[in-house]
Structure formats: C-alpha cells, structure tokens
Design a protein around this motif. Sequence first.
Motif, short mmCIF file in Angstrom:
data_model
loop_
_atom_site.label_atom_id
_atom_site.label_comp_id
_atom_site.label_asym_id
_atom_site.label_seq_id
_atom_site.Cartn_x
_atom_site.Cartn_y
_atom_site.Cartn_z
N ASP A 100 23.86 61.35 9.02
CA ASP A 100 24.73 62.55 9.42
C ASP A 100 24.71 61.20 10.88
OD1 ASP A 100 25.74 64.23 11.30
OD2 ASP A 100 24.41 65.80 11.01
N THR A 101 25.95 61.09 11.03
CA THR A 101 26.27 60.35 11.67
C THR A 101 27.20 60.25 12.97
OG1 THR A 101 28.72 59.96 10.99
CG2 THR A 101 27.08 58.38 9.71
N ARG A 102 26.62 62.17 13.49
CA ARG A 102 27.48 62.59 14.34
C ARG A 102 26.68 62.51 15.68
NH1 ARG A 102 27.69 68.34 12.03
NH2 ARG A 102 26.41 68.09 11.47
N SER A 103 25.06 62.01 15.64
CA SER A 103 24.05 62.11 16.33
C SER A 103 24.89 60.23 16.85
CB SER A 103 22.77 62.36 16.52
OG SER A 103 22.42 61.47 15.46
N LEU A 104 25.01 59.21 16.36
CA LEU A 104 24.70 58.57 16.99
C LEU A 104 25.61 57.90 17.86
CD1 LEU A 104 26.49 56.62 13.31
CD2 LEU A 104 23.73 56.38 14.42
N SER A 105 25.46 56.68 18.91
CA SER A 105 26.59 56.31 19.94
C SER A 105 27.18 56.17 19.62
CB SER A 105 25.44 55.44 20.91
OG SER A 105 25.60 54.65 20.31
N HIS A 106 27.93 55.63 20.36
CA HIS A 106 29.96 55.23 20.77
C HIS A 106 29.63 54.44 19.78
CE1 HIS A 106 33.83 55.23 20.68
NE2 HIS A 106 34.05 53.00 21.18
N TYR A 107 28.78 53.19 20.21
CA TYR A 107 28.15 51.71 20.22
C TYR A 107 27.71 51.64 19.06
CZ TYR A 107 25.63 47.41 19.98
OH TYR A 107 24.93 46.78 19.03
N ALA A 108 26.68 52.77 18.75
CA ALA A 108 26.11 52.67 17.41
C ALA A 108 27.39 52.66 15.87
CB ALA A 108 24.90 53.20 16.81
N ALA A 109 27.85 53.90 15.87
CA ALA A 109 29.17 54.74 15.00
C ALA A 109 29.32 53.33 14.93
CB ALA A 109 29.80 55.69 15.67
N LYS A 110 29.87 51.92 16.57
CA LYS A 110 30.92 51.22 16.36
C LYS A 110 30.40 49.73 15.22
CE LYS A 110 34.16 48.19 18.64
NZ LYS A 110 34.49 47.66 19.87
N VAL A 111 28.75 50.23 15.22
CA VAL A 111 28.21 49.08 14.33
C VAL A 111 28.54 49.67 13.15
CG1 VAL A 111 25.75 48.27 14.08
CG2 VAL A 111 26.56 47.82 16.14
N VAL A 112 28.62 51.09 12.84
CA VAL A 112 28.28 51.04 11.64
C VAL A 112 29.63 51.16 10.44
CG1 VAL A 112 28.10 53.34 9.77
CG2 VAL A 112 26.29 53.38 11.24
N GLN A 114 32.74 49.55 11.87
CA GLN A 114 33.55 48.24 12.50
C GLN A 114 33.03 46.87 12.32
OE1 GLN A 114 35.56 49.00 15.80
NE2 GLN A 114 36.46 50.09 14.97
N THR A 115 32.12 47.04 13.00
CA THR A 115 31.20 45.61 13.75
C THR A 115 30.12 45.10 12.92
OG1 THR A 115 30.10 46.61 15.41
CG2 THR A 115 32.26 45.54 15.53
N GLY A 116 29.78 45.67 12.25
CA GLY A 116 28.38 45.40 12.40
C GLY A 116 27.54 45.05 10.81
N SER A 117 26.96 43.75 10.60
CA SER A 117 26.83 42.83 9.49
C SER A 117 25.85 43.72 8.79
CB SER A 117 25.36 41.30 10.15
OG SER A 117 24.43 42.36 10.69
N GLY A 118 24.90 43.50 7.62
CA GLY A 118 24.76 44.36 6.34
C GLY A 118 23.41 44.50 7.31
N ALA A 119 22.20 43.92 7.86
CA ALA A 119 21.49 44.00 7.79
C ALA A 119 21.07 45.13 8.91
CB ALA A 119 20.66 42.54 8.59
N GLN A 120 22.85 44.56 10.18
CA GLN A 120 22.30 45.53 10.75
C GLN A 120 22.64 46.88 10.50
OE1 GLN A 120 25.86 43.69 13.36
NE2 GLN A 120 24.09 44.04 15.22
N THR A 122 21.70 48.81 7.72
CA THR A 122 21.25 48.52 7.13
C THR A 122 20.04 49.78 8.17
OG1 THR A 122 20.87 47.21 5.98
CG2 THR A 122 18.69 48.09 5.35
N GLY A 123 19.99 48.48 9.05
CA GLY A 123 18.79 49.39 10.24
C GLY A 123 19.47 50.76 11.52
N VAL A 124 20.38 50.68 11.44
CA VAL A 124 21.31 52.16 11.80
C VAL A 124 21.30 52.88 10.71
CG1 VAL A 124 23.32 53.57 12.55
CG2 VAL A 124 23.01 50.52 12.85
N LEU A 125 21.14 53.19 9.45
CA LEU A 125 21.15 54.05 8.41
C LEU A 125 19.65 54.74 7.89
CD1 LEU A 125 24.37 53.01 5.56
CD2 LEU A 125 24.22 54.41 8.04
#
Length: 137
Positions: A100-112, A114-120, A122-125
């Motif tokens: 459930d991505t609704r609790s993510l910060s704007h930054y973390a959502a953008k990582v997921v 748009q911008t994040g690498s595979g490893a990043q 993975t960390g957020v999920l």
Amino acid sequence: MTYPLERVVYRSDAVAPAEGPIDLSAIFATSVRNNARSRLTGALALHDGVFVQVLEGEPAALSALMDMITADDRHRNVRVLARWPIQSQLFLGSAMVQTDTRSLSHYAAKVVVQTGSGAQVTGVLAELASARLTSLI
Ligand SMILES: Cc1cc2nc3c(=O)[nH]c(=O)nc-3n(C[C@H](O)[C@H](O)[C@H](O)COP(=O)(O)O)c2cc1C
C-alpha cells in the motif's frame, strides 16, 4: 546445499481496461498461486499508473515468469531496472505482497515510480511489506 538465487526489479506502465480500473485482485490471485508453486517471492506496487515489482527466486523460474509478465497486455513498456544474484529471499514466505503506497512520502513515492534504482525500489517495497505483514499479526 545452496542453489543460485536472483532478484529482478522492473517498472511498467499500467494499461487500464476501457470498462474501469485494473483488477489488481486477479493479478494477485494468479501471482500467489503460480509463485508459490515456483518458490518465487516478491512484492508489487501500483502507484500513479506505474507498476513496480520485485521478484526473487531460482533464475530459470524468474526468467520464465518475466517472459509471461512482459507479454501481459495489462501493462506495457516493461523496463528491468536491475537483476542480481542474492544470498537469500527478502520476501521469504510471501509469494506476492500487495503493498500500500498511500503512506509513502512524496520523496519515497518518486523513488518507487521514477528515480530509484532496483536496489532502492527493493528497499522501499520491503519496508512497505514489513509494515503490512506486521499489521496482520
Ligand atoms: C504487473 C503484473 C504483475 C504480474 N505478476 C505476476 C507474478 O508475480 N506471478 C505470476 O504468475 N503472474 C504475474 N502476472 C500475470 C502474468 O502476466 C500472467 O498473466 C500469468 O502468469 C498467467 O498465469 P496463468 O497461466 O496461471 O493464468 C502479473 C501481471 C501483471 C500485469
């Protein structure tokens, strides 16, 4: 005995059916059934029309599933962010976690999405998955 394990992370653009929203429950039902059989684990998120999925397991099973997923017309433009060998499955015990991505910060959502690498990604999920699994206890 150890056997080789890998993790793959991809992003894709969801294709909404003409008659309404994407039926996520159908995707999860299939995923849990098939992945458990192939000893694959992982997590899937849908945020702002973008799917992000982490899949882990035995390389041949992962490749076969990626072929199926890439051909699925419920999304398009599947781009693999990374694929790498792993020591153990992070999502062990979860054939496919619905995050459930609704609790993510704007930054973390953008990582997921748009911008994040595979490893990043993975960390957020993994964070979202552990929050979800803990809330079920
Ligand atoms: C975003 C997305 C993620 C998916 N993830 C999985 C998955 O983890 N495991 C799986 O078996 N199918 C997954 N699917 C479905 C496959 O593309 C395919 O429909 C399915 O494997 C066919 O299985 P079946 O022959 O048992 O119906 C996913 C589909 C989409 C659109």
